[in-house]
Design a protein around this motif. Structure first.
Motif, mmCIF file in Angstrom:
data_model
loop_
_atom_site.group_PDB
_atom_site.id
_atom_site.type_symbol
_atom_site.label_atom_id
_atom_site.label_comp_id
_atom_site.label_asym_id
_atom_site.label_seq_id
_atom_site.Cartn_x
_atom_site.Cartn_y
_atom_site.Cartn_z
ATOM 1 N N ALA A 8 0.827 -1.214 0.000
ATOM 2 C CA ALA A 8 0.000 0.000 0.000
ATOM 3 C C ALA A 8 0.854 1.252 0.000
ATOM 4 N N THR A 9 1.903 1.267 0.832
ATOM 5 C CA THR A 9 2.711 2.480 0.962
ATOM 6 C C THR A 9 3.673 2.649 -0.200
ATOM 7 N N CYS A 10 4.171 1.549 -0.745
ATOM 8 C CA CYS A 10 5.085 1.646 -1.895
ATOM 9 C C CYS A 10 4.407 2.307 -3.091
ATOM 10 N N GLU A 11 3.083 2.141 -3.179
ATOM 11 C CA GLU A 11 2.353 2.705 -4.312
ATOM 12 C C GLU A 11 2.125 4.205 -4.167
ATOM 13 N N LEU A 12 2.476 4.750 -2.992
ATOM 14 C CA LEU A 12 2.205 6.163 -2.732
ATOM 15 C C LEU A 12 3.508 6.944 -2.655
ATOM 16 N N SER A 13 3.650 7.932 -3.506
ATOM 17 C CA SER A 13 4.809 8.819 -3.479
ATOM 18 C C SER A 13 4.309 10.240 -3.308
ATOM 19 N N HIS A 14 4.491 10.767 -2.111
ATOM 20 C CA HIS A 14 3.963 12.100 -1.790
ATOM 21 C C HIS A 14 4.809 12.689 -0.664
ATOM 22 N N PRO A 15 5.086 14.003 -0.711
ATOM 23 C CA PRO A 15 5.928 14.606 0.341
ATOM 24 C C PRO A 15 5.316 14.528 1.731
ATOM 25 N N ASN A 16 3.998 14.257 1.816
ATOM 26 C CA ASN A 16 3.350 14.190 3.130
ATOM 27 C C ASN A 16 2.976 12.768 3.522
ATOM 28 N N ILE A 17 3.619 11.792 2.885
ATOM 29 C CA ILE A 17 3.446 10.385 3.245
ATOM 30 C C ILE A 17 4.827 9.793 3.486
ATOM 31 N N VAL A 18 4.979 9.066 4.590
ATOM 32 C CA VAL A 18 6.258 8.427 4.901
ATOM 33 C C VAL A 18 6.597 7.446 3.779
ATOM 34 N N SER A 19 7.776 7.609 3.188
ATOM 35 C CA SER A 19 8.169 6.812 2.024
ATOM 36 C C SER A 19 8.675 5.432 2.443
ATOM 37 N N VAL A 20 8.409 4.437 1.601
ATOM 38 C CA VAL A 20 8.971 3.096 1.770
ATOM 39 C C VAL A 20 10.097 2.929 0.758
ATOM 40 N N TYR A 21 11.297 2.586 1.263
ATOM 41 C CA TYR A 21 12.465 2.466 0.391
ATOM 42 C C TYR A 21 12.718 1.032 -0.072
ATOM 43 N N ASP A 22 12.414 0.063 0.797
ATOM 44 C CA ASP A 22 12.818 -1.304 0.484
ATOM 45 C C ASP A 22 11.931 -2.275 1.257
ATOM 46 N N VAL A 23 11.730 -3.461 0.709
ATOM 47 C CA VAL A 23 10.992 -4.538 1.355
ATOM 48 C C VAL A 23 11.796 -5.804 1.158
ATOM 49 N N GLY A 24 11.914 -6.618 2.202
ATOM 50 C CA GLY A 24 12.689 -7.824 2.030
ATOM 51 C C GLY A 24 12.542 -8.791 3.187
ATOM 52 N N SER A 25 13.400 -9.807 3.155
ATOM 53 C CA SER A 25 13.417 -10.834 4.192
ATOM 54 C C SER A 25 14.867 -11.122 4.537
#
Length: 680
Positions: A63-80
């Motif tokens: 959900a967050t990776c799909e959102l790029s906005h200066p007022n949304i906390v950005s997601v940089y990476d997802v992994g295991s």
């Protein structure tokens, strides 16, 4: 728990723990590739094999990776990493909006509108991409030191086209911000987020939430049945159009709310315009009575899922079927039935009890106690938390106390296990209660060195300001007084103390005494209580008896009792006085006949030749070059040149300083004629 220094996936080095939640722990880490600080959210170890939790965790990342906005906390990476699911996010320095409101309320209306504009802009993007947050509240909104807001925790956000999620994830946010349709277990829509945004705006403007109560159920019922309390009754400075934005956003019927975050933002931007000053109060039409009468389930804030409702319906149907069968089977006469009942009733009851007890025992052995979810207790009183836990079939365990600047004294900071943790029914939950903000005792700092006191107070978290003041009794650099009395206890991070520091004896700027007479200087010195040391010097520009200069110079800050040196003019230096004089020198003309040979021929030819030569010399003349050396001329430079054809007197003008002498040199036709020194 991850230890400091652990390198996640060979890249993210753990620095510290930022927080612990029911589903994941969050750490501060260093991205060793890009050399920046990040937040790493790691799924808890006890949930690493829970497929439902893993799917929810991955849904947050998606959900967050799909959102790029200066007022949304950005997601940089997802992994295991070695089986541990993690999300790498932007690290935001600052505090959450809840704490920000507590520290800064009341805020200027323009600042409130600016914050809401940022939040609405972010939610408009999320909604436009089919993502609903579902848990909007000030605790999920971060505020940076520059005032930028960033929405975080899309952990229960679900895409509108995720059909499986709509069936199994009827999750509710904090009950203070929950929309009526969410509280009754209905599907959340973008207008559910808008309802929460209206409550957040209410809190920004009034400093508190509109509905409070002893339990989550009580608060939820108020969302159903009660109108939003008047903000203008709390603060008449709030204009009606601004209150109308809150009222429309929090309408009970979703259809009467703003249709989008952008529409709410547009209405909010003009709410302070003078043209709207006389706008009437917004009144929503009557809410559908079925909605108003909806029963709020006792285990709020977690609504019953569709599968649970289906199971309950099946159980009810089975009971109805059993009752019908029993009725149909009754065909004997009343007497026969009574006898039969009396005969078999004790055995039936006894057998039923034994069977029921055995069934319950078997179920307990097979399934154990059911799992329940720990509610979010943050901000509740102990009694409110006890009620909320009881609603979830949980009990209060040990009470732990900690200092907190964000949570008021005696309210719950967090629970152990944390919110959203899955535990067995009847389990005990420890409550971490706030002791209030950690306080610092102010001491008596009079006559102490300012730099030492400032360092100590700054380390304690206080903000220190300095004010300078002259003093006859306190040495420079030492503290004269303080703005907070000795012995008072303060919250360090919220406190500014002003220390008045001695600058030494009273100072003043030395006046410009240039051209003052000696008497005037003495009068000034007596008035300012300073001492004067007079010296004299020659000056070509300052009249005799007037001040040439002072030491220190004019404008210098000095104290009483200071000795200054004043240089008085003696006038021009006699030794440097210029004198002018002249000298006349006779230069005889020399013709060529004066140098002709004594044995010249007496014949006519010779006589004619000699006469011609004399005539030529007389015509050409003597070339005279004059050099002088004095105050204005150098002896090496030509002063004057002339040609004479007869004896000539030349007057030379000289200028000398003091007792100096002048000199001259004269050549005639290239040969030295005369030279010498002259004095006035």
């Amino acid at each position: 728990m991850m230890e400091r220094g652990y390198l996640v996936s060979g890249r993210y080095q753990i620095i510290d723990t930022l927080g612990e939640g029911g589903m994941a722990n969050v750490y501060l880490a260093e991205d060793t590739f890009l050399h920046r600080q990040v937040a790493v959210k790691v799924l808890r170890m006890d949930l690493q094999h829970d497929q439902a939790t893993i799917r929810r965790f991955q849904r947050e990342a998606k959900a967050t990776c799909e959102l790029s906005h200066p007022n949304i906390v950005s997601v940089y990476d997802v992994g295991s990493d070695d089986g541990m699911q993690y999300i790498v996010m932007e690290y935001v320095q600052g505090e959450d909006l809840k704490a920000f409101i507590e520290r800064h309320f009341p805020m200027p209306l323009s600042e409130v509108l600016d914050m809401m504009d940022q939040i609405l802009s972010a939610m408009q993007l999320a909604h436009s991409q089919g993502i609903i947050h579902r848990d909007l509240k000030p605790q999920n909104i971060l505020v940076t030191p520059t005032g930028q807001v960033k929405i975080a925790d899309f952990g229960i956000a679900v895409a509108l086209n995720d059909q499986s999620a709509t069936q199994t994830n009827s999750l509710l946010g904090s009950v203070h911000y929950i929309s009526p349709e969410q509280a009754r277990g209905g599907m959340a829509t973008p207008r559910s987020d808008i309802y929460a945004l209206g409550i957040i705006l209410y809190e920004l403007l009034t400093g508190k939430v509109p509905f409070a109560g002893d339990s989550a159920v009580t608060i939820a019922l108020k969302h159903f049945h009660e109108e939003i309390p008047s903000m203008r009754a709390l603060n008449d400075a709030i204009p009606q159009p601004l209150e109308n934005v809150v009222l429309k956003a929090t309408a009970k019927d979703p259809a009467q709310r703003y249709q989008s975050a952008a529409a709410m933002a547009q209405d909010l931007k003009t709410s302070l315009d003078p043209e709207r000053a006389n706008e009437p109060k917004f009144v929503a039409t009557t809410v559908d009575q079925d909605l108003a009468a909806t029963k709020v389930l006792a285990d709020l804030p977690a609504a019953v899922s569709t599968s649970e409702l289906a199971g309950q319906n099946q159980a009810n149907a089975a009971e109805a079927k059993t009752a019908t069968t029993a009725t149909t089977a009754t065909t004997a006469t009343p007497e026969a039935k009574a006898k039969k009942k009396r005969k078999w009733l004790p055995w039936a009851i006894g057998g039923g009890v034994i069977l029921l007890a055995g069934l319950i025992f078997a179920l307990v052995l097979l399934f154990g106690k059911r799992d329940v979810v720990v509610p979010d207790l943050a901000g509740m009183s102990q009694s409110e938390a006890t009620s909320a836990l009881a609603d979830h079939d949980l009990k209060v365990g040990q009470l732990v106390y900690e200092n907190s600047t964000a949570i008021a004294k005696d309210l719950v900071i967090r629970s152990i296990p944390g919110k959203s943790s899955s535990v067995k029914a009847d389990s005990q939950v420890r409550l971490v209660l706030s002791k209030g903000a950690k306080t610092y005792r102010i001491s008596d700092y009079a006559d102490l060195e300012y730099n030492e006191v400032k360092e100590k107070l700054t380390k304690a978290g206080l903000t220190v300001k300095r004010k300078s003041k002259s003093s006859d009794s306190i040495a420079a650099g030492r503290i004269i007084k303080q703005s907070i009395a000795s012995g008072k206890r303060v919250v360090a991070k919220e406190t500014t103390i002003t220390l008045t520091v001695s600058s030494g004896e009273p100072t003043f700027a030395l006046r410009d005494l240039t051209s003052y007479s000696k008497k005037s200087v003495q009068d000034y010195a007596e008035d300012k209580d300073i001492k004067v040391n007079f010296v004299e010097a020659y000056s070509d520009s300052v009249d005799s008896g007037s001040v040439i200069s002072t030491d220190p110079t004019a404008g210098t800050m000095i104290t009483t009792g200071t000795t200054i040196t004043v240089t008085m003019s003696k006038g021009a230096d006699p030794a440097q006085a210029e004198r002018s004089f002249s000298k006349t020198i006779a230069i005889p003309f020399v013709s060529s006949s004066d140098t002709s040979s004594s044995d010249a021929s007496s014949d006519d030819t010779s006589d004619n030749s000699a006469g011609s030569s004399a005539s030529s010399a007389a015509t050409t003349g003597n070339k005279i070059v004059i050099y002088i050396g004095d105050a204005d001329h150098a002896i090496e430079s030509i002063y004057k040149t002339l040609t004479i054809t007869q004896d000539t007197n030349v007057t030379l003008n000289f200028t000398v300083k003091g007792d100096n002498t002048a000199e001259y040199r004269i050549t005639r036709d290239g040969e030295l004629f005369d030279s010498g020194s002259v004095t006035p």
